[in-house]
Motif scaffolding. Structure first.
Motif, PDB file in Angstrom:
ATOM      1  N   GLY A 129       0.771  -1.349  -0.097  1.00 53.45           N
ATOM      2  CA  GLY A 129       0.418  -0.339  -0.107  1.00 53.45           C
ATOM      3  C   GLY A 129       1.447   1.156   0.064  1.00 53.45           C
ATOM      4  N   VAL A 130      -0.138   2.556   0.491  1.00 52.90           N
ATOM      5  CA  VAL A 130       1.242   3.605   0.378  1.00 52.90           C
ATOM      6  C   VAL A 130       1.097   4.316   1.759  1.00 52.90           C
ATOM      7  N   ASP A 131       1.862   4.968   2.393  1.00 48.73           N
ATOM      8  CA  ASP A 131       2.121   5.341   3.731  1.00 48.73           C
ATOM      9  C   ASP A 131       1.124   5.513   3.963  1.00 48.73           C
ATOM     10  N   GLY A 137     -12.348 -16.843  18.224  1.00 44.84           N
ATOM     11  CA  GLY A 137     -12.261 -16.993  16.726  1.00 44.84           C
ATOM     12  C   GLY A 137     -11.427 -15.045  16.717  1.00 44.84           C
ATOM     13  N   GLY A 138     -10.310 -15.625  15.259  1.00 43.93           N
ATOM     14  CA  GLY A 138      -9.079 -14.360  15.298  1.00 43.93           C
ATOM     15  C   GLY A 138     -10.120 -13.663  13.999  1.00 43.93           C
ATOM     16  N   PHE A 139      -9.536 -12.461  14.299  1.00 50.19           N
ATOM     17  CA  PHE A 139     -10.249 -11.084  12.988  1.00 50.19           C
ATOM     18  C   PHE A 139      -9.002 -10.566  12.731  1.00 50.19           C
ATOM     19  N   GLY A 140      -8.227 -11.000  11.747  1.00 52.80           N
ATOM     20  CA  GLY A 140      -6.896 -10.637  11.515  1.00 52.80           C
ATOM     21  C   GLY A 140      -6.423  -9.681   9.628  1.00 52.80           C
ATOM     22  N   GLU A 141      -5.612  -9.151  10.055  1.00 51.21           N
ATOM     23  CA  GLU A 141      -5.869  -7.843   9.373  1.00 51.21           C
ATOM     24  C   GLU A 141      -5.512  -8.339   7.437  1.00 51.21           C
ATOM     25  N   CYS A 142      -6.060  -7.861   6.621  1.00 51.22           N
ATOM     26  CA  CYS A 142      -6.106  -7.623   5.292  1.00 51.22           C
ATOM     27  C   CYS A 142      -5.021  -6.627   4.526  1.00 51.22           C
ATOM     28  N   LEU A 143      -4.306  -7.128   3.769  1.00 44.84           N
ATOM     29  CA  LEU A 143      -3.258  -6.255   3.552  1.00 44.84           C
ATOM     30  C   LEU A 143      -4.481  -5.800   1.598  1.00 44.84           C
ATOM     31  N   PRO A 144      -3.744  -4.456   2.136  1.00 43.45           N
ATOM     32  CA  PRO A 144      -4.201  -3.044   0.561  1.00 43.45           C
ATOM     33  C   PRO A 144      -3.756  -4.066  -0.960  1.00 43.45           C
ATOM     34  N   TYR A 145      -4.479  -4.328  -1.850  1.00 43.15           N
ATOM     35  CA  TYR A 145      -4.072  -4.955  -3.274  1.00 43.15           C
ATOM     36  C   TYR A 145      -5.207  -3.827  -3.583  1.00 43.15           C
TER      37      TYR A 145
END
Length: 577
Positions: free
Chosen positions: A147-149, A431-439
């Motif tokens: 992603g971007v900053d 249950g887990g809540f996981g981060e998704c990368l910005p594609y």
């Protein structure tokens, strides 16, 4: 092609807010309290606090067929029924969710888009978990190159987190963790005996600082006064609308605050579909609206426009707002509008049965669970993993379940009555809540070949979770199993379902903030780079997803941006005198 017939409203507003949910309510409150005459639009029907919560007091036996529904009754909400075993669209709350047939969308890849078209939006039905992002999150894109900053850091938003938490009422426990900043929290809800046992075991048996705490939730506790609201009553009927105002919603809190100023004009049944760009002033001139019932078209002028329609709806409005200057959508010089669509991935974790504590129970129906903050990839060797970047947190709870004595074949008469008074064994799940990368390739686009009932383009969803999320999910399940086994619980079972974006209802991205107009849509104040009188403060503005529930951040960013907009408006007004 027939010429568009549109009625122009003669009197301009100082500001227009599109949407009345989590962020729209805050934009309305802050703008109105700053003295701006503000038009607040919602595409759905009016919902008045208390009087428009039809099932708020219903028990199971008050519902037709005890809440069971026929195939015919389920037909109009097939997509909404794909989630949680259809639990979202049960008779006690199905009126909050849209008719899939009347409001269609298209899936190149599966996307579970849950919507509530009414005043208050999903602030009525939200899960209320409220966690701050930290600089671990705001610096993540810069550090790992995805992603971007972000154009802001934690210190830029911290005072606005304070303001929001104190107004909405967030209960919970401060932990002193740098990656989960402390907040202005009221008295925490209580963990039950099994949860306390699990908390102690995690502290004793794991050396990577993983810990368990009660969830930070926007349900009011303590003695602080909140106008028009009382404390949570532990009914756990939040999704129906709370007549006590025990949890935060736009309907109980921010919209009444805006209305008290006398500066708000709330207009439901108003579908915003275009922000009009003025080629001469190089600013937005106002918003075009379709009346949801009559299908008449109106144009409302304003000096400021706030897009708070929700992540995907805001992207749709901006993409439809085409002009000679912006042929691909308002502010879309970067080509990033509609892209970088994210959601947390969940539906992965573990469960177990717990022996003992048969003499213990708990009081009330606590509308909250426990939380295990992120303990992976915190910026040190101790927590670093090689299989994936970013991290996840857990939400869960323990309770007594399985009232098998209610099965008539197992007991009769006096014995049945006595057994019905006894709860079943303890069960714990997480249950887990996981981060998704910005594609960039995860996106939503307009489909002009399939129009809705109002002649507007529908949306095509093309998004998926990728290798990083898949590997993270394996670790989520494995660590959940390991923790429950370390506790000595029995019949530990891991689960890892097929995850699709949207299911977590934390969709974000599509009009991201950034430092460079060539790679982002918004600046550090949530203004569209090339059209500074348009602000986007709902989930569309997010540059990365972190792993925390995002609504608190939406509210803080909205409060910050609205006060910036009000200050700019007053400055410009003074300079023009």
């Amino acid at each position: 092609m027939s010429e568009e017939v549109i009625t122009e409203y003669p009197t301009p507003y100082d500001a227009i807010v599109i949407g009345t949910g989590i962020s729209g309510g805050w934009a309305a409150k802050e703008l109105c309290e700053n003295g701006l005459k503000t038009l607040v639009l919602d595409r759905g029907r009016m919902v008045k606090h208390i009087e428009d919560y039809p099932t708020m007091h219903d028990d199971e036996w008050d519902l037709k067929h005890r809440g069971e529904q026929s195939e015919a009754e389920l037909a109009n909400q097939q997509k909404q029924n794909r989630l949680w075993g259809g639990g979202l669209t049960k008779p006690e709350n199905r009126h909050w969710f849209v008719d899939d047939l009347k409001h269609p969308y298209n899936e190149i890849k599966r996307f579970d888009w849950l919507r509530g078209y009414h005043v208050g939006g999903r602030s009525i039905m939200w899960g209320r978990q409220s966690y701050r992002l930290s600089d671990l999150d705001f610096e993540a894109n810069k550090n790992d190159g995805y992603g971007v900053d972000w154009p802001i850091r934690y210190n830029d938003i911290a005072p606005w987190y304070d303001k929001v938490e104190e107004f909405i009422g967030v209960s919970g426990q401060n932990l002193g963790l740098p990656h989960l900043p402390d907040g202005k929290l009221s008295e925490p809800m209580e963990l039950n005996c099994v949860e306390k046992d699990f908390q102690k075991i995690l502290d004793e048996k794991f050396d990577d600082d993983r810990l368990l705490t009660i969830g930070r939730v926007a349900n009011k506790t303590g003695n602080a006064m909140h106008e028009g609201r009382s404390n949570c009553q532990y009914r756990n009927r939040c999704v129906r609308g709370c007549p006590f105002g025990g949890y935060f919603s736009s309907n109980s809190s921010t919209l009444p605050a805006a209305e008290r100023t006398g500066n708000m004009h709330l207009r439901p049944d108003s579908i915003a579909y275009e922000i009009v760009y003025d080629e001469n002033t190089k600013q937005a001139a106002g918003v075009k609206v379709i009346d949801a019932n009559t299908k008449e078209k109106f144009f409302f002028k304003a000096s400021i426009v706030f897009c708070c329609a929700s992540t995907v709806a805001t992207a749709s409005v901006l993409m439809q707002s085409k002009s000679k200057r912006f042929p691909n959508g308002l502010g879309n010089d970067s080509g990033e509008l509609g892209h970088n669509l994210m959601d947390h991935h969940y539906g992965v974790g573990a469960s177990a049965e717990v022996d003992g504590y048969d003499e213990k129970y708990y009081k009330g129906r606590r509308p909250n669970g426990f939380y295990i903050p992120r303990f992976r990839n915190l910026g040190d060797k101790k927590t670093e993993t090689k299989d994936f970047i970013r991290g996840y947190g857990y939400q869960g709870g323990a309770s007594r379940t399985n009232w098998r004595a209610a099965v008539s074949e197992l007991s009769y008469g006096k014995d049945l009555k006595e057994e019905l008074l006894k709860p079943g064994p303890w069960h714990i799940g997480m249950g887990g809540f996981g981060e998704c990368l910005p594609y960039h390739e995860n996106k939503v686009t307009l489909n002009y070949d399939i129009l809705d009932d109002w002649g507007l383009p529908t949306l095509d969803f093309d998004a998926e979770f990728k290798e990083n999320e898949i590997k993270m999910r394996e670790d989520i399940m494995n660590q959940a199993v390991a923790m429950l086994k370390a506790a000595g619980y029995k019949n530990v079972k891991g689960h890892n379902g097929n995850a699709s974006p949207g299911a977590c209802i934390h969709e974000m991205g599509t009009a991201r903030m950034g430092r460079d107009p060539k790679t982002s849509v918004l600046n550090e104040h949530n203004q569209v780079h090339a059209v500074p009188n348009v602000y986007v403060t709902d989930g569309a503005c997010m540059t990365s997803s972190a792993c925390q529930n995002p609504s608190l951040t939406y509210m803080a960013l909205t409060a910050r941006a609205a006060n910036h907009a009000a200050a700019e408006f007053k400055k410009n007004k003074t300079s023009s005198l």
